[in-house]
Each structure stands twice: as structure tokens, then as C-alpha cells.
Design a protein around this motif. Structure first.
Motif, short mmCIF file in Angstrom:
data_model
loop_
_atom_site.label_atom_id
_atom_site.label_comp_id
_atom_site.label_asym_id
_atom_site.label_seq_id
_atom_site.Cartn_x
_atom_site.Cartn_y
_atom_site.Cartn_z
N ASN A 95 -17.66 -20.52 -25.10
CA ASN A 95 -18.33 -21.62 -25.23
C ASN A 95 -17.98 -22.14 -26.50
OD1 ASN A 95 -20.57 -20.80 -23.24
ND2 ASN A 95 -21.08 -19.19 -24.57
N TYR A 96 -16.79 -22.68 -26.54
CA TYR A 96 -16.27 -23.46 -27.39
C TYR A 96 -15.69 -24.65 -26.74
CZ TYR A 96 -16.15 -19.87 -31.37
OH TYR A 96 -16.70 -18.86 -32.10
N SER A 97 -16.02 -25.87 -27.35
CA SER A 97 -15.62 -27.07 -26.57
C SER A 97 -14.61 -27.63 -27.21
CB SER A 97 -16.54 -27.85 -26.67
OG SER A 97 -16.32 -29.10 -25.71
N PRO A 98 -13.11 -27.74 -26.68
CA PRO A 98 -12.15 -28.35 -27.29
C PRO A 98 -12.07 -29.65 -27.26
CG PRO A 98 -11.42 -27.46 -25.21
CD PRO A 98 -12.87 -26.80 -25.48
N MET A 99 -12.99 -30.51 -26.44
CA MET A 99 -13.30 -31.78 -26.52
C MET A 99 -14.10 -32.34 -27.52
SD MET A 99 -11.54 -32.61 -23.90
CE MET A 99 -12.14 -34.25 -23.59
N THR A 151 -5.23 -22.31 -23.33
CA THR A 151 -5.97 -21.89 -24.73
C THR A 151 -7.47 -22.54 -24.54
OG1 THR A 151 -4.16 -21.76 -26.07
CG2 THR A 151 -6.16 -22.00 -27.05
N ALA A 152 -7.49 -23.96 -23.96
CA ALA A 152 -8.72 -24.56 -23.69
C ALA A 152 -9.52 -23.88 -22.77
CB ALA A 152 -8.42 -26.01 -23.21
N VAL A 153 -8.80 -23.30 -21.69
CA VAL A 153 -9.76 -22.51 -20.76
C VAL A 153 -10.30 -21.29 -21.47
CG1 VAL A 153 -9.39 -21.13 -18.79
CG2 VAL A 153 -8.58 -23.35 -18.85
N ILE A 154 -9.64 -20.82 -22.23
CA ILE A 154 -10.17 -19.49 -22.87
C ILE A 154 -11.28 -19.83 -23.91
CG2 ILE A 154 -9.51 -17.59 -24.81
CD1 ILE A 154 -6.54 -17.52 -23.30
N THR A 199 -4.38 -26.59 -30.22
CA THR A 199 -5.59 -26.65 -29.33
C THR A 199 -6.71 -25.93 -30.29
OG1 THR A 199 -4.37 -26.43 -27.51
CG2 THR A 199 -6.87 -25.81 -27.44
N ILE A 200 -6.65 -24.85 -30.86
CA ILE A 200 -7.78 -24.17 -31.64
C ILE A 200 -7.87 -25.13 -32.87
CG2 ILE A 200 -8.45 -22.52 -32.96
CD1 ILE A 200 -6.32 -20.67 -31.42
N GLY A 201 -7.26 -25.78 -33.62
CA GLY A 201 -7.40 -26.75 -34.45
C GLY A 201 -8.01 -27.76 -34.23
N ILE A 202 -7.68 -28.25 -32.90
CA ILE A 202 -8.49 -29.59 -32.69
C ILE A 202 -9.94 -29.16 -32.20
CG2 ILE A 202 -8.48 -31.08 -30.52
CD1 ILE A 202 -5.33 -31.29 -30.84
N ALA A 203 -9.92 -28.13 -31.30
CA ALA A 203 -11.21 -27.70 -31.08
C ALA A 203 -12.25 -27.54 -32.13
CB ALA A 203 -11.28 -26.37 -30.10
N THR A 204 -11.82 -26.77 -33.24
CA THR A 204 -12.85 -26.74 -34.24
C THR A 204 -12.70 -27.71 -35.31
OG1 THR A 204 -11.07 -25.43 -35.37
CG2 THR A 204 -12.61 -24.13 -33.94
N ASN A 205 -11.87 -28.80 -35.29
CA ASN A 205 -11.66 -29.78 -35.95
C ASN A 205 -11.11 -29.29 -37.66
OD1 ASN A 205 -12.42 -32.61 -35.02
ND2 ASN A 205 -14.59 -31.26 -34.54
N SER A 206 -10.05 -28.50 -37.40
CA SER A 206 -9.40 -27.61 -38.56
C SER A 206 -8.17 -28.28 -38.59
CB SER A 206 -9.65 -26.24 -38.41
OG SER A 206 -11.04 -26.00 -38.15
N ILE A 207 -7.78 -29.19 -39.55
CA ILE A 207 -6.53 -29.72 -39.36
C ILE A 207 -5.62 -28.90 -39.96
CG2 ILE A 207 -6.58 -30.71 -41.88
CD1 ILE A 207 -5.35 -33.10 -40.59
N HIS A 208 -5.55 -27.76 -40.81
CA HIS A 208 -4.73 -26.85 -41.31
C HIS A 208 -4.12 -26.00 -40.08
CE1 HIS A 208 -8.54 -24.22 -41.12
NE2 HIS A 208 -7.61 -23.11 -41.05
N MET A 253 6.70 -22.30 -29.10
CA MET A 253 6.23 -23.39 -28.52
C MET A 253 4.87 -23.05 -27.94
SD MET A 253 8.10 -25.81 -29.37
CE MET A 253 7.40 -27.41 -28.51
N THR A 254 4.68 -21.89 -27.05
CA THR A 254 3.57 -21.56 -26.77
C THR A 254 2.52 -21.11 -27.90
OG1 THR A 254 4.57 -20.41 -24.84
CG2 THR A 254 2.18 -19.32 -25.50
N ILE A 255 3.00 -20.45 -28.87
CA ILE A 255 2.19 -20.31 -30.05
C ILE A 255 1.71 -21.59 -30.91
CG2 ILE A 255 1.96 -19.25 -32.49
CD1 ILE A 255 3.82 -17.08 -31.32
N SER A 256 2.76 -22.42 -31.00
CA SER A 256 2.34 -24.00 -31.61
C SER A 256 1.29 -24.46 -30.62
CB SER A 256 3.65 -24.65 -31.60
OG SER A 256 3.13 -26.22 -31.91
N GLY A 257 1.21 -24.49 -29.28
CA GLY A 257 0.37 -25.00 -28.36
C GLY A 257 -0.98 -24.61 -28.66
#
Length: 311
Positions: A196-200, A188-191, A129-138, A121-125
Motif C-alpha cells: 500500500n505504498y504508491s511509488p507514483m 521494488t515498485a511492485v513490492i 525507488t524507495i526514496g522516490i516513493a517516500t520523497n526521501s532524497i537521502h 546495481m540491484t540495490i541501487s535501483g
């Protein structure tokens, strides 16, 4: 598919069980080995029956104390092949419904929140988060596929319908699993922010327009809610028919993982409006996964099972 049922019977119940089974339709093999069981002590009766007669067999075994103290215990399995001396039509054109106990075993295997489950579940989150931050749906889909996030909710519905007294395990497993996922998304969002990546905003957009993923998993549209609804029912049917290997696909139709991840992202970025919208979408999907399978399983109970669980 045919079922092979190994029954461990106390010595004084063996004759009663054999009498009941000999008069039952659909029994294709019936064997008894006396004094074969050491723990618990007793005889071992092996029954092979087409799956369409399985629920009737379970009701017969309930009548001789299945799962009770000083009663009988069973072990069910699916043979890799079965060549009967009578017609094989009923075997190879059989149905595929599981018993309550088999469903509970499937769900336990996929939902008990062991340390390994929580790590997944940690890995899933993190992936979501990385996918949402980079708009990468895969990457978001990858997070959905690895998350065992459907089964613990279904466990509550199944427990209520089958009257399994420990159905509340599903509530605790659901809480632990998704709190872990939300915390993972926040970390992950903090990292990402420190790099300098914005998850928002989705500053590094691969192929999805900026914020489109955020909007989809934090708003209510008829198509998105309908997708969650039909996925919920599909998941219940897959478990009921012993095809749990496909339930990872159910998670793609649900918004549970991405909406939970967005809750963590929103809280870290102090965007409480976004976090609130994601929380509402998360709660709606939880409700769909609970209510619709509950209705389906009640229908299964009245149509086929007609018994309580012996677990």
C-alpha cells in the motif's frame, strides 16, 4: 606524485632500453637486475620518474614494443614516499595525470559487470525507488552513491580516444548495469504497491513536496542539465588524475540512477508517459557522460599523452 615503473625486458632489448632511458630527462632512479624475470624470461629494469615525465617515458617504451608479442611489459605503482638525492621539488610539486593503461585499469575495476557489480546495481535501483516513493532524497542519494554507473560509459569514450580495440566492452557493461537497475526498480515498485505504498504519488512524504523528485528527474531544465554536464567532465578529470575514489560524488550530479529507476516505476504502473520522459532524461545524461569526457580526453591526448594505448 612520482611513478615507479618495473619493466620486464627480453634479454636482447635491455641494452637498447637502458640507452634510451639514460638519455631521457626526468629519470630519478634507474636500476637493472639481470635474469631476474622467470615469466616472461628476461631482465628487470626499474625506473622512478616524476609524473610530469610519465607520458614521455611511455612513448619511449612504446618504441621498444610495449605490450607487443616478444616485447616488453611494465608494472606501474606510486611510492608511498620518495627521497631523492637530487632536488625533490619536481616530486613534491608534480602533476598527477594517469596513463591510458592506468585509466583503463581503474575503469575495469569499477565497471566490469561481475555478479557483485550487478547486485550493487540491484540495490541501487531499490534504494532509489524507495526514496522516490517516500520523497526521501537521502535514500535516492544513497542509491546514486553505491551505483558504479559512470565508469562503463566513460570506458567507451576512453577506448575511442586511446584506440583500445575492446572499447565496446563499455557498451555491454552499461546495458547490463542499467537493465539490472531498471528491473530492480520495477520489482521494488511492485513490492511497495503490495504494501500500500504508491511509488507514483509519494504517499509517505518525509520532507520533500509530493512528486517533486519525479518532476526533477523527468524534465529538462537548464540547471539540471548543466549539473549533469559539469559532473560528466568532473568524472573524466578524476579518472585521468587517478582520483577515482571521488567519482561516487559524480553520480549525485547525474540523473542516471533516478531516471533509470523511474523508467521501471512508470512501466510497472503503466504510466508510459512518465516512463518515456524518464527515458529521454536518461538518454540525455548518457550522451553527456559519453560526449563531454570524449572531448576532454581528446584534449588530453593532444596536450600530453600523444600515443595509443598499449593494452
Amino acid at each position: 606524485m612520482a611513478r615507479s615503473i618495473s619493466i620486464t625486458s627480453p634479454y636482447d632489448k635491455t641494452d637498447e632500453i637502458l640507452k634510451n632511458l639514460e638519455n631521457m630527462d626526468g629519470i630519478m632512479q634507474l636500476q637493472v637486475i639481470q635474469n631476474a624475470s622467470v615469466k616472461p624470461p628476461g631482465d628487470v629494469i626499474t625506473v622512478v620518474t616524476p609524473n610530469k615525465h610519465l607520458q614521455k617515458l611511455m612513448r619511449v617504451l612504446d618504441g621498444v614494443g610495449l605490450g607487443k608479442k616478444d616485447g616488453i611489459s611494465i608494472l606501474s605503482s606510486e611510492p608511498d614516499s620518495f627521497i631523492p638525492t637530487s632536488s625533490s621539488f619536481t616530486v613534491y610539486r608534480d602533476d598527477n595525470e594517469s596513463t591510458w593503461e592506468e585509466m583503463e585499469m581503474i575503469i575495469s575495476n569499477d565497471s566490469n559487470t561481475t555478479i557483485n557489480t550487478l547486485i550493487i546495481m540491484t540495490i541501487s535501483g531499490a534504494l532509489a525507488t524507495i526514496g522516490i516513493a517516500t520523497n526521501s532524497i537521502h535514500l535516492v542519494i544513497g542509491g546514486m552513491l553505491v551505483a558504479p554507473g559512470f565508469m562503463p560509459i566513460l570506458r567507451v569514450s576512453l577506448g575511442i580516444v586511446s584506440r583500445y580495440e575492446r572499447w565496446h566492452y563499455g557498451i555491454w557493461d552499461t546495458l547490463k548495469a542499467y537493465v539490472t537497475l531498471i528491473l530492480s526498480a520495477a520489482v521494488t515498485a511492485v513490492i511497495l504497491a503490495s504494501l500500500n505504498y504508491s511509488p507514483m504519488v509519494g504517499a509517505t512524504s518525509y520532507y520533500i513536496p509530493d512528486k517533486e523528485l519525479l518532476e526533477y528527474w523527468t524534465t529538462f531544465t537548464f540547471p539540471s542539465v548543466l549539473a549533469s554536464a559539469v559532473a560528466s567532465v568532473a568524472g573524466a578529470i578524476l579518472v585521468a588524475t587517478n582520483k577515482s575514489v571521488f567519482t561516487s560524488g559524480v553520480m549525485i550530479g547525474l540523473a542516471l540512477v533516478p531516471s533509470a529507476a523511474i523508467i521501471g516505476i512508470g512501466l510497472v504502473n503503466e504510466d508510459f508517459t512518465l516512463a518515456g520522459r524518464a527515458f529521454l532524461r536518461f538518454i540525455v545524461d548518457i550522451a553527456l557522460v559519453f560526449v563531454l569526457p570524449l572531448l576532454y580526453l581528446y584534449w588530453e591526448r593532444s596536450r600530453s599523452h600523444k600515443r595509443d594505448t598499449s593494452v
